[in-house]
Design a protein around this motif. Structure first.
Motif, PDB file in Angstrom:
ATOM      1  N   PHE A 199     -12.614  24.773   5.982  1.00 25.56           N
ATOM      2  CA  PHE A 199     -13.172  23.696   6.812  1.00 25.56           C
ATOM      3  C   PHE A 199     -12.150  22.584   7.020  1.00 25.56           C
ATOM      4  O   PHE A 199     -12.056  22.013   8.107  1.00 25.56           O
ATOM      5  CB  PHE A 199     -14.449  23.144   6.163  1.00 25.56           C
ATOM      6  CG  PHE A 199     -15.705  23.845   6.592  1.00 25.56           C
ATOM      7  CD1 PHE A 199     -16.492  23.337   7.608  1.00 25.56           C
ATOM      8  CD2 PHE A 199     -16.098  25.030   5.979  1.00 25.56           C
ATOM      9  CE1 PHE A 199     -17.650  23.978   8.005  1.00 25.56           C
ATOM     10  CE2 PHE A 199     -17.251  25.689   6.368  1.00 25.56           C
ATOM     11  CZ  PHE A 199     -18.038  25.167   7.382  1.00 25.56           C
ATOM     12  N   GLU A 200     -11.401  22.244   5.972  1.00 28.00           N
ATOM     13  CA  GLU A 200     -10.387  21.187   6.077  1.00 28.00           C
ATOM     14  C   GLU A 200      -9.356  21.546   7.146  1.00 28.00           C
ATOM     15  O   GLU A 200      -8.987  20.723   7.991  1.00 28.00           O
ATOM     16  CB  GLU A 200      -9.702  21.003   4.721  1.00 28.00           C
ATOM     17  CG  GLU A 200      -8.799  19.794   4.627  1.00 28.00           C
ATOM     18  CD  GLU A 200      -9.536  18.574   4.109  1.00 28.00           C
ATOM     19  OE1 GLU A 200      -8.925  17.510   4.124  1.00 28.00           O
ATOM     20  OE2 GLU A 200     -10.704  18.687   3.712  1.00 28.00           O
ATOM     21  N   GLN A 207     -20.646  22.261   6.148  1.00 29.54           N
ATOM     22  CA  GLN A 207     -19.969  22.828   4.973  1.00 29.54           C
ATOM     23  C   GLN A 207     -20.891  22.788   3.752  1.00 29.54           C
ATOM     24  O   GLN A 207     -21.001  23.774   3.006  1.00 29.54           O
ATOM     25  CB  GLN A 207     -18.688  22.042   4.698  1.00 29.54           C
ATOM     26  CG  GLN A 207     -17.950  22.452   3.446  1.00 29.54           C
ATOM     27  CD  GLN A 207     -16.746  21.559   3.196  1.00 29.54           C
ATOM     28  OE1 GLN A 207     -16.045  21.175   4.118  1.00 29.54           O
ATOM     29  NE2 GLN A 207     -16.522  21.218   1.938  1.00 29.54           N
ATOM     30  N   GLU A 208     -21.580  21.656   3.527  1.00 32.76           N
ATOM     31  CA  GLU A 208     -22.483  21.539   2.384  1.00 32.76           C
ATOM     32  C   GLU A 208     -23.655  22.509   2.503  1.00 32.76           C
ATOM     33  O   GLU A 208     -24.062  23.128   1.511  1.00 32.76           O
ATOM     34  CB  GLU A 208     -22.981  20.095   2.271  1.00 32.76           C
ATOM     35  CG  GLU A 208     -21.920  19.099   1.868  1.00 32.76           C
ATOM     36  CD  GLU A 208     -21.282  19.467   0.545  1.00 32.76           C
ATOM     37  OE1 GLU A 208     -22.021  19.685  -0.432  1.00 32.76           O
ATOM     38  OE2 GLU A 208     -20.049  19.563   0.493  1.00 32.76           O
ATOM     39  N   VAL A 225     -13.969  27.565   0.621  1.00 34.89           N
ATOM     40  CA  VAL A 225     -14.721  27.131   1.809  1.00 34.89           C
ATOM     41  C   VAL A 225     -14.198  25.795   2.314  1.00 34.89           C
ATOM     42  O   VAL A 225     -13.951  25.613   3.512  1.00 34.89           O
ATOM     43  CB  VAL A 225     -16.228  27.030   1.472  1.00 34.89           C
ATOM     44  CG1 VAL A 225     -17.003  26.436   2.644  1.00 34.89           C
ATOM     45  CG2 VAL A 225     -16.775  28.396   1.095  1.00 34.89           C
ATOM     46  N   ALA A 226     -14.005  24.841   1.378  1.00 33.49           N
ATOM     47  CA  ALA A 226     -13.554  23.504   1.780  1.00 33.49           C
ATOM     48  C   ALA A 226     -12.185  23.561   2.425  1.00 33.49           C
ATOM     49  O   ALA A 226     -11.909  22.841   3.398  1.00 33.49           O
ATOM     50  CB  ALA A 226     -13.523  22.586   0.555  1.00 33.49           C
ATOM     51  N   ARG A 258     -18.787  18.345   7.990  1.00 32.15           N
ATOM     52  CA  ARG A 258     -18.831  18.249   6.526  1.00 32.15           C
ATOM     53  C   ARG A 258     -20.244  18.557   6.021  1.00 32.15           C
ATOM     54  O   ARG A 258     -20.402  19.139   4.943  1.00 32.15           O
ATOM     55  CB  ARG A 258     -18.372  16.866   6.077  1.00 32.15           C
ATOM     56  CG  ARG A 258     -16.859  16.673   6.255  1.00 32.15           C
ATOM     57  CD  ARG A 258     -16.444  15.217   6.116  1.00 32.15           C
ATOM     58  NE  ARG A 258     -16.696  14.740   4.766  1.00 32.15           N
ATOM     59  CZ  ARG A 258     -15.941  15.008   3.711  1.00 32.15           C
ATOM     60  NH1 ARG A 258     -14.881  15.785   3.840  1.00 32.15           N
ATOM     61  NH2 ARG A 258     -16.216  14.526   2.525  1.00 32.15           N
ATOM     62  N   THR A 269     -17.947  30.593   9.411  1.00 32.25           N
ATOM     63  CA  THR A 269     -18.849  30.780   8.268  1.00 32.25           C
ATOM     64  C   THR A 269     -19.115  32.257   7.996  1.00 32.25           C
ATOM     65  O   THR A 269     -19.311  32.646   6.840  1.00 32.25           O
ATOM     66  CB  THR A 269     -20.171  30.031   8.508  1.00 32.25           C
ATOM     67  OG1 THR A 269     -20.776  30.501   9.725  1.00 32.25           O
ATOM     68  CG2 THR A 269     -19.940  28.537   8.607  1.00 32.25           C
ATOM     69  N   GLU A 327     -15.640  18.847  -4.113  1.00 33.53           N
ATOM     70  CA  GLU A 327     -14.566  19.160  -3.181  1.00 33.53           C
ATOM     71  C   GLU A 327     -13.189  19.156  -3.848  1.00 33.53           C
ATOM     72  O   GLU A 327     -12.170  19.211  -3.172  1.00 33.53           O
ATOM     73  CB  GLU A 327     -14.595  18.179  -2.007  1.00 33.53           C
ATOM     74  CG  GLU A 327     -15.868  18.293  -1.184  1.00 33.53           C
ATOM     75  CD  GLU A 327     -15.902  17.302  -0.019  1.00 33.53           C
ATOM     76  OE1 GLU A 327     -14.888  16.607   0.205  1.00 33.53           O
ATOM     77  OE2 GLU A 327     -16.933  17.250   0.673  1.00 33.53           O
TER      78      GLU A 327
END
Length: 921
Positions: free
Chosen positions: A852-853, A873-874, A848-849, A870, A916, A330
């Motif tokens: 999402f953040e 996300q993974e 991506v992170a 989270r 996504t 991350e």
């Protein structure tokens, strides 16, 4: 200590002194009254009166005490106390607190709000007033907004929420495991801020086992993030009770903790909470009644189960876990490159018979017999040092190390040395080779003056952290753990490291990312994207072990257990010297246990018999087991242990045990004789000790009986702290050495041999053809921020072009040609960033992170929702796509069946799938 007091005696002898110690004035009837009637209660069975009532300054009852005789369990009075509290609550504005005690054990009870809990003693008037304020005004910390100015990362938010939610369901302790460099200090400050603003805590203590960690928390933590809160560092000579925030070392608290009441603190945070702390400082930990949070960067599979138990993690899982691989993925931490090298002598050793004639002549010139040298490579810097080996290592370091922005000097570098003598040799060779680099290198070990800050100003560690020079710190166990120097870009291992925990703590010195750095001129190109490990000892940085931490048994317990073994071995000769002396020795050791300390009082009913004469009349196997399993562990609370004396006593008792089995160890005999031979001459000449001295230095020691060996301990153990250091047989030589060579070749995607340069040229031509025209790269080269859509499109195009049959870029080919990894996290964006040396290009996972953040921080999600997102996300990064059906499949089923529907509304689910879809490359 005796348990046979009736209730009146228990009050007078045990309870009243405890109340006085807690700050209650028994002579002031506006503070304390005994035997206060409770109206309307049947007085027949229980006298109808409270044993003690505590009053606040307003005249209200703040607490009620129900006392019992010492032979009764205090909790047998629960129903009685419940009635008193209920009756009193009807006559005043609030419910009083309750205590149940027999003078030996005391329980605190907030009736109706929690179960009674065992505490170390009575709380003070101020404690109870503060606890009443918190009870009446406190809000659930789990619902309090988190201050993004202190913590602004989703995983830090989740850590705070997890701890707060654990407390919300009645737990008193929580364990947070977060990789070094992920912001444990800021997370702690955010947690403390939440507790303060929600009025859930007013007195907070931060504890660590190292001075540097305490100073770091005081200055970089409390002062920086909670500047308006009164704070103080606790010193034994200066106890300030008027502050809100406290820091201390565990060593300091172990000497002064009883100057505070058990209820003085509302929240205690332990830094680096691992087994060694609990072995040494259990008494401190168990004394205070506060909620407790343990912090550690130690990987979860290295943490002892007792640590999980202490922090009420019954299933072996911490309250919150954030690992180093997660943090690297991350971009919260940076990964390392590994460069390993060894010299010829490290590989083959230094053996006189194998040296050239020229080298043998050099040794002769240095006054050494070449044929006497026979050292393996692992004995370098342990038994022998070769100056030219250090020269070759320094040449390698200065050649390959990461340089600063100017490219002239090494960036901040920590060199891990074996001993302080080794560190000084390393320094001397550096100064010989690089006279122009004045002030660049500083040795830092415990023997140096002004290592820490003081009245004179900054200490050596702070200077290394803040100042441009020194750039290189040669450390001996001073910079291995707990030191935060974000600009460190080189770690040099000039020592083997056997402990996996220690190795990862040392690696943690380099993992901080650029965001944490203040001095960018000390970084290559002003940026930090990775750090370099230079290893000369073939340490295994990739091994993942499931081995647990070896159990550390304190010295006194080992000595006690050996004496129990002697008891067991001599049970058939109970009148013999070995058996009777072992009993006397064991009883003498037990007498040193502080029976008034809280951890001992907690188990006193189970172990009390061992203090009686009748117990020792017949030592059965059951009694041996009780001594070993229940009494022996209490020896860790014995203060002021003379380590040298007890170590010698343990050696002699081991010899005693071996003698009973007719198996004396030659190595043990030699060790005892060597210890005695190194005693001062005045001890060796003392007439009263002559028999013991002569015995220890003669062949007769192997046949010595129990009485003689006991006399040996009595005569000489206390003198062992004065013995001379062992003879130094360390050899210093200077022979030519060299670094072993290296070379590279790879296989092409078609299976044919190909030079690395040829394959790289093919890949890079294709990349340039794509990036010259792509809008994301055009924006980056213009100094602009590309859109999320452009970055995702670039990832998609690169993926299609670089995996075609002509190039077939893969994890294997990238590692062979470029020495780096290629995976779904870095993606092709990360690979192109490396090839073009254009650090403004983010990893695919970072794109991506970031999305999402933004999604998480823009919504007030619960910790369960955050954890689920989270995980989504993974899953997305792993699959590089996500359909709504995937939300109902493993691994998301770990949250339970249809968990997504429990956590989110249909609109929220649609929004997540749309997010996504935008990110799919």
């Amino acid at each position: 200590m005796t348990r046979e007091f009736n209730e009146v005696q228990a009050r007078y002898i045990l309870i009243d002194p405890g109340l006085t110690k807690a700050g209650w004035n028994l002579g002031d009837h506006t503070q304390v009254l005994r035997e206060v009637p409770v109206d309307g209660y049947d007085a027949t069975p229980w006298n109808g009166v409270t044993d003690y009532c505590f009053y606040n300054p307003s005249g209200d009852v703040i607490a009620v005490v129900e006392a019992k005789r010492t032979c009764r369990n205090p909790r047998e009075g629960e129903e009685q106390l419940r009635h008193y509290v209920t009756e009193i609550t009807q006559r005043q504005a609030f419910a009083p607190f309750g205590f149940l005690t027999n003078g030996l054990l005391t329980y605190f009870w907030d009736v109706g709000a929690a179960h009674p809990r065992l505490v170390a003693g009575m709380f003070s008037p101020d404690d109870l007033e503060r606890m009443r304020f918190i009870r009446e005004n406190g809000k659930p910390p789990a619902l309090e907004p988190i201050n993004n100015a202190i913590v602004d990362r989703a995983y830090q938010h989740e850590a705070i929420r997890r701890a707060a939610e654990a407390f919300a369901v009645g737990k008193r302790r929580a364990l947070l495991i977060m990789a070094t460099g992920t912001g444990k200090t800021r997370t702690t400050m955010g947690l403390i801020d939440v507790f303060l603003r929600s009025s859930s805590a007013q007195k907070i203590l931060f504890l660590a086992d190292r001075d540097a960690l305490v100073e770091q928390t005081l200055n970089d933590g409390f002062k920086a993030y909670l500047p308006h809160e009164p704070r103080v560092r606790i010193h034994t000579a200066n106890i300030d009770r008027d502050k809100r925030l406290y820091v201390a070392t565990l060593q300091t608290m172990s000497r002064c903790f009883e100057q505070f009441s058990p209820g003085f603190f509302d929240l205690i945070v332990f830094d680096e909470a691992h087994r060694s702390i609990f072995n040494r400082f259990t008494e401190v930990i168990e004394y205070f009644d506060a909620r407790m949070v343990g912090l550690t960067a130690t990987p979860a599979n290295f943490i002892d189960r007792d640590t999980f138990r202490v922090f009420e993690c019954r299933d072996g899982a911490p309250t919150y876990l954030y690992t180093y691989p997660q943090a690297v993925a991350e971009k919260r931490l940076v990964d390392f490159r590994l460069y390993q090298a060894q010299t010829g002598f490290q590989r083959k050793g230094i053996k006189g018979a194998e040296l050239s004639e020229e080298d043998r002549d050099l040794l002769a010139e240095q006054g050494l017999d070449p044929d006497a040298l026979d050292y393996s490579g692992t004995e370098l810097e342990v038994c022998v040092t070769n100056r030219d080996t250090l020269r070759r290592q320094w040449e390698e370091i200065m050649d390959v190390c990461v340089k600063d922005r100017a490219g002239n000097l090494p960036g901040k570098t920590i060199v891990f040395a074996m001993t302080k003598e080794h560190a000084e040799r390393v320094r001397d060779v550096f100064e010989e080779m690089y006279p122009q680099h004045v002030g660049v290198l500083q040795v830092i070990h415990h023997g140096m003056e002004r290592v820490h800050n003081g009245s004179y100003g900054d200490g050596l560690i702070t200077k290394f952290k803040k100042n441009d020079k020194p750039r290189i710190a040669v450390s001996v166990d001073m910079l291995d753990t707990g030191i935060d120097v974000p600009e460190v870009v080189n770690l040099v291992f000039m020592k083997p490291v056997q402990s996996r925990i220690k190795l990862w703590q040392m690696i943690g010195r380099g993992t901080r990312n650029q965001e944490a750095c203040r001095f960018l001129d000390r970084l290559p190109n002003g940026e930090k994207t990775e750090f370099l490990i230079i290893d000369f000892w073939q340490n295994d940085f990739g091994k993942q072990t499931e081995d647990r931490v070896p159990v550390e048994v304190p010295l006194l317990i080992r000595l006690f257990n050996t004496r129990l073994d002697i008891l067991a071995a001599s049970r058939n000769q109970r009148e013999g010297a070995a058996h009777t002396q072992a009993i006397a020795n064991c009883r003498a050791m037990i007498a040193r246990i502080p029976v008034e300390s809280f951890p001992v009082r907690k188990v006193w009913a189970e172990v009390e018999a061992a203090w009686t004469d009748v117990f020792w009349l017949n030592i059965t196997q059951d009694r041996l087991n009780a001594l070993r399993l229940k009494v022996g562990p209490l020896l860790r609370f014995v203060p002021d242990v003379d380590v040298a004396a007890e170590t010698f006593a343990h050696k002699v008792e081991r010899l005693n045990l071996q003698g009973l089995k007719n198996q004396p160890s030659p190595e043990l005999l030699q060790s005892i004789a060597e210890d005695v031979s190194r005693l001062p001459q005045y001890v060796l000449d003392a007439a009263a000790k002559q028999l013991s001295v002569k015995l220890a230095l003669s062949q007769d020691l192997a046949q010595a009986g129990p009485s003689q060996l006991h006399r040996l301990i009595v005569d000489l153990a206390d003198e062992m702290k004065n013995k001379r250091r062992a003879e130094n047989s360390f050899i210093k030589i200077d022979l030519p050495d060299f670094i072993a060579g290296k070379g590279y070749l790879m296989m092409s995607p078609t299976g044919q041999p190909m030079h690395v340069e040829e394959y790289r040229k093919r890949v890079e031509q294709r990349i340039l053809g794509i990036t010259d025209q792509h809008p994301a790269l055009i924006a980056i080269r213009a100094g602009l921020q590309p859109s999320e859509g452009d970055l995702v499109d670039l990832e998609r195009v690169l993926h299609n072009e670089l995996t075609n049959p002509e190039i077939q870029l893969s994890e294997k080919t990238v590692r062979q040609a470029y020495g780096m990894g290629l995976d779904n996290r870095a993606g092709f964006l990360g690979f192109v960033r490396f090839v073009l040396d254009l650090d403004a290009i983010p990893d695919y996972a970072a794109v991506v992170a970031h999305s999402f953040e933004n999604h998480i921080t823009a919504n007030r999600y619960t910790s369960d929702q955050i954890r689920f997102l989270r995980s989504v996300q993974e899953v997305f990064i792993t699959k590089r796509r996500l359909a709504e059906a995937d939300l109902y499949e493993a691994p998301l089923t770990n949250f339970g069946r249809n968990a997504v529907e429990r956590y989110f509304t249909p609109d929220q689910i649609r929004g997540l799938v749309q997010l996504t879809d935008r990110l799919t490359a």
